[in-house]
Design a protein around this motif. Structure first.
Motif, PDB file in Angstrom:
ATOM      1  N   GLY A 129       6.812  -2.621  45.231  1.00 47.59           N
ATOM      2  CA  GLY A 129       7.349  -1.439  44.590  1.00 47.59           C
ATOM      3  C   GLY A 129       8.280  -1.842  43.462  1.00 47.59           C
ATOM      4  N   GLU A 130       9.008  -0.866  42.954  1.00 48.59           N
ATOM      5  CA  GLU A 130       9.974  -1.140  41.893  1.00 48.59           C
ATOM      6  C   GLU A 130      11.159  -1.929  42.453  1.00 48.59           C
ATOM      7  OE1 GLU A 130       9.903  -0.461  38.622  1.00 48.59           O
ATOM      8  OE2 GLU A 130       7.846   0.269  38.861  1.00 48.59           O
ATOM      9  N   PRO A 131      11.688  -2.900  41.696  1.00 44.69           N
ATOM     10  CA  PRO A 131      12.871  -3.640  42.150  1.00 44.69           C
ATOM     11  C   PRO A 131      14.040  -2.700  42.440  1.00 44.69           C
ATOM     12  CG  PRO A 131      11.874  -4.740  40.270  1.00 44.69           C
ATOM     13  CD  PRO A 131      11.183  -3.414  40.410  1.00 44.69           C
ATOM     14  N   VAL A 132      14.755  -2.955  43.527  1.00 43.26           N
ATOM     15  CA  VAL A 132      15.901  -2.152  43.936  1.00 43.26           C
ATOM     16  C   VAL A 132      17.163  -2.977  43.739  1.00 43.26           C
ATOM     17  CG1 VAL A 132      17.003  -0.900  45.824  1.00 43.26           C
ATOM     18  CG2 VAL A 132      14.502  -0.904  45.618  1.00 43.26           C
ATOM     19  N   ALA A 133      18.064  -2.503  42.915  1.00 48.14           N
ATOM     20  CA  ALA A 133      19.287  -3.251  42.610  1.00 48.14           C
ATOM     21  C   ALA A 133      20.235  -3.246  43.799  1.00 48.14           C
ATOM     22  CB  ALA A 133      19.980  -2.656  41.390  1.00 48.14           C
ATOM     23  N   ASP A 134      20.897  -4.374  44.017  1.00 50.07           N
ATOM     24  CA  ASP A 134      21.962  -4.450  44.999  1.00 50.07           C
ATOM     25  C   ASP A 134      23.124  -3.574  44.537  1.00 50.07           C
ATOM     26  OD1 ASP A 134      23.133  -5.885  47.399  1.00 50.07           O
ATOM     27  OD2 ASP A 134      24.622  -6.381  45.862  1.00 50.07           O
ATOM     28  N   ALA A 135      23.953  -3.144  45.495  1.00 56.10           N
ATOM     29  CA  ALA A 135      25.066  -2.258  45.151  1.00 56.10           C
ATOM     30  C   ALA A 135      25.987  -2.860  44.103  1.00 56.10           C
ATOM     31  CB  ALA A 135      25.853  -1.913  46.413  1.00 56.10           C
ATOM     32  N   ALA A 138      25.034  -4.775  41.722  1.00 60.14           N
ATOM     33  CA  ALA A 138      24.283  -5.058  40.496  1.00 60.14           C
ATOM     34  C   ALA A 138      23.847  -3.795  39.770  1.00 60.14           C
ATOM     35  CB  ALA A 138      23.066  -5.918  40.814  1.00 60.14           C
ATOM     36  N   VAL A 139      24.388  -2.663  40.186  1.00 61.54           N
ATOM     37  CA  VAL A 139      24.038  -1.404  39.535  1.00 61.54           C
ATOM     38  C   VAL A 139      24.475  -1.465  38.070  1.00 61.54           C
ATOM     39  CG1 VAL A 139      24.478   1.076  39.460  1.00 61.54           C
ATOM     40  CG2 VAL A 139      24.178  -0.077  41.655  1.00 61.54           C
ATOM     41  N   GLY A 140      23.571  -1.123  37.182  1.00 61.73           N
ATOM     42  CA  GLY A 140      23.865  -1.173  35.760  1.00 61.73           C
ATOM     43  C   GLY A 140      23.476  -2.469  35.100  1.00 61.73           C
ATOM     44  N   VAL A 141      23.181  -3.501  35.908  1.00 63.07           N
ATOM     45  CA  VAL A 141      22.733  -4.782  35.366  1.00 63.07           C
ATOM     46  C   VAL A 141      21.215  -4.727  35.201  1.00 63.07           C
ATOM     47  CG1 VAL A 141      22.646  -7.272  35.724  1.00 63.07           C
ATOM     48  CG2 VAL A 141      24.636  -5.971  36.505  1.00 63.07           C
ATOM     49  N   PRO A 142      20.692  -5.073  34.038  1.00 60.21           N
ATOM     50  CA  PRO A 142      19.238  -4.994  33.840  1.00 60.21           C
ATOM     51  C   PRO A 142      18.478  -5.887  34.823  1.00 60.21           C
ATOM     52  CG  PRO A 142      20.388  -5.304  31.753  1.00 60.21           C
ATOM     53  CD  PRO A 142      21.405  -5.508  32.828  1.00 60.21           C
ATOM     54  N   VAL A 143      17.312  -5.433  35.238  1.00 57.47           N
ATOM     55  CA  VAL A 143      16.459  -6.242  36.106  1.00 57.47           C
ATOM     56  C   VAL A 143      15.997  -7.468  35.315  1.00 57.47           C
ATOM     57  CG1 VAL A 143      14.312  -6.313  37.430  1.00 57.47           C
ATOM     58  CG2 VAL A 143      15.689  -4.226  37.386  1.00 57.47           C
ATOM     59  N   PRO A 144      16.193  -8.666  35.856  1.00 61.83           N
ATOM     60  CA  PRO A 144      15.761  -9.868  35.129  1.00 61.83           C
ATOM     61  C   PRO A 144      14.270  -9.855  34.843  1.00 61.83           C
ATOM     62  CG  PRO A 144      17.186 -10.447  36.966  1.00 61.83           C
ATOM     63  CD  PRO A 144      16.852  -8.994  37.118  1.00 61.83           C
ATOM     64  N   ALA A 145      13.891 -10.469  33.756  1.00 60.94           N
ATOM     65  CA  ALA A 145      12.490 -10.461  33.339  1.00 60.94           C
ATOM     66  C   ALA A 145      11.571 -11.050  34.391  1.00 60.94           C
ATOM     67  CB  ALA A 145      12.342 -11.218  32.016  1.00 60.94           C
ATOM     68  N   GLU A 146      12.020 -12.142  35.039  1.00 54.33           N
ATOM     69  CA  GLU A 146      11.140 -12.789  36.010  1.00 54.33           C
ATOM     70  C   GLU A 146      10.948 -11.934  37.261  1.00 54.33           C
ATOM     71  OE1 GLU A 146      15.299 -14.080  37.111  1.00 54.33           O
ATOM     72  OE2 GLU A 146      14.156 -13.833  35.240  1.00 54.33           O
ATOM     73  N   VAL A 147      11.989 -11.168  37.647  1.00 56.86           N
ATOM     74  CA  VAL A 147      11.868 -10.277  38.799  1.00 56.86           C
ATOM     75  C   VAL A 147      10.942  -9.109  38.462  1.00 56.86           C
ATOM     76  CG1 VAL A 147      13.110  -8.734  40.366  1.00 56.86           C
ATOM     77  CG2 VAL A 147      14.128 -10.925  39.696  1.00 56.86           C
ATOM     78  N   ALA A 148      11.132  -8.532  37.294  1.00 56.01           N
ATOM     79  CA  ALA A 148      10.269  -7.433  36.869  1.00 56.01           C
ATOM     80  C   ALA A 148       8.820  -7.881  36.750  1.00 56.01           C
ATOM     81  CB  ALA A 148      10.760  -6.882  35.525  1.00 56.01           C
ATOM     82  N   ALA A 149       8.611  -9.094  36.236  1.00 53.11           N
ATOM     83  CA  ALA A 149       7.247  -9.614  36.086  1.00 53.11           C
ATOM     84  C   ALA A 149       6.605  -9.852  37.438  1.00 53.11           C
ATOM     85  CB  ALA A 149       7.274 -10.912  35.280  1.00 53.11           C
ATOM     86  N   ARG A 150       7.370 -10.351  38.394  1.00 52.50           N
ATOM     87  CA  ARG A 150       6.833 -10.583  39.738  1.00 52.50           C
ATOM     88  C   ARG A 150       6.441  -9.268  40.386  1.00 52.50           C
ATOM     89  NH1 ARG A 150       3.820 -13.618  43.033  1.00 52.50           N
ATOM     90  NH2 ARG A 150       4.936 -14.454  44.859  1.00 52.50           N
ATOM     91  N   ALA A 151       7.321  -8.262  40.301  1.00 49.98           N
ATOM     92  CA  ALA A 151       7.009  -6.971  40.893  1.00 49.98           C
ATOM     93  C   ALA A 151       5.799  -6.345  40.218  1.00 49.98           C
ATOM     94  CB  ALA A 151       8.222  -6.046  40.752  1.00 49.98           C
ATOM     95  N   ALA A 152       5.705  -6.472  38.891  1.00 46.85           N
ATOM     96  CA  ALA A 152       4.572  -5.897  38.172  1.00 46.85           C
ATOM     97  C   ALA A 152       3.280  -6.583  38.548  1.00 46.85           C
ATOM     98  CB  ALA A 152       4.814  -5.995  36.672  1.00 46.85           C
ATOM     99  N   ALA A 153       3.326  -7.906  38.703  1.00 52.67           N
ATOM    100  CA  ALA A 153       2.116  -8.655  39.050  1.00 52.67           C
ATOM    101  C   ALA A 153       1.617  -8.267  40.441  1.00 52.67           C
ATOM    102  CB  ALA A 153       2.389 -10.147  38.978  1.00 52.67           C
TER     103      ALA A 153
END
Length: 231
Positions: free
Chosen positions: A204-210, A212-227
């Motif tokens: 599913g979509e990455p869920v930020a830790d409490a 880390a709210v407001g911190v952009p999702v890192p590219a590698e995490v977003a890429a892993r979730a998308a893949a």
């Protein structure tokens, strides 16, 4: 990189379902690159108290590693009670991906589609710091490719508390099943439905830790979730 065929010994040659064995080592490397959990089988205790134990663990594989056939790195803790036992003898590591459910026309022929590797051997404790750091980075990248390069270095305390075992990939086997059921002709003629249900791991979509709210999702995490979602 070792390219020798798999099943070099009697211990890694299947006695049942030999037609499902895969001899190409590249197929083993592909499975090891895709899966994320290994199970380590060993015997702990001695005498009447000896008993089998199977433990799940994070892992990573390096086909070009220093061990015979490449290295399978297993993550552990120096405080683990089973660590001395593992280093004193042989272990069996299994890594399996479940690819589908096979619904046959009889209970006997119900099955599953899978890719399953078995690696046997005696592991060694990785003590060289350079190799240990690299192995731990590979374990991190097994979960999220490219993640290790974005993190701070491991601390001395963390390295001291973490055990990394290296198992040679030389003695390994791989079995694969794919497709639908293999039914008897009378059962097919009876008109009962048969087939298979493909399975895959999705994200599913990455869920930020409490924190880390407001911190952009890192590219590698977003890429892993998308893949994973794209599967």
């Amino acid at each position: 990189m070792t390219t020798a065929a798999l099943s070099p010994t009697d211990r890694t040659t299947a006695t049942r379902g030999r037609h499902r064995m895969v001899a190409e080592r590249a197929a083993l490397h592909a499975l090891l690159a895709e899966a994320m959990v290994a199970h380590v089988g060993l015997t702990v205790g001695s005498g009447p108290d000896a008993h089998p134990l199977v433990l799940p663990t994070a892992y990573a594989a390096d086909p070009d590693g220093p061990d015979d056939g490449g290295s399978l790195y297993l993550h552990g803790s120096v405080a683990a009670g089973w660590l001395p036992t593992v280093l004193a003898g042989q272990v069996c590591v299994t890594i399996t991906l479940l690819d589908g459910l096979v619904a046959a026309r009889s209970g006997f022929h119900h099955s599953a589609n899978y890719r399953s590797a078995v690696v046997l051997g005696r592991p060694r404790l990785v003590e060289d710091e350079v190799e240990k750091v690299r192995a731990l980075d590979l374990v991190v990248d097994q979960v999220v490719p490219g993640r290790s390069g974005t993190l701070r270095p491991h601390t001395r305390k963390e390295l001291a508390a973490t055990a990394v075992l290296a198992l040679p990939l030389a003695e390994a086997s791989l079995k694969v099943r794919a497709g639908g059921p293999v039914d008897d002709e009378p059962d097919i003629a009876a008109g009962v439905w048969g087939g298979h249900v493909p399975l895959r791991l999705v994200a599913g979509e990455p869920v930020a830790d409490a924190d880390a709210v407001g911190v952009p999702v890192p590219a590698e995490v977003a890429a892993r979730a998308a893949a994973l979602a794209a599967r």
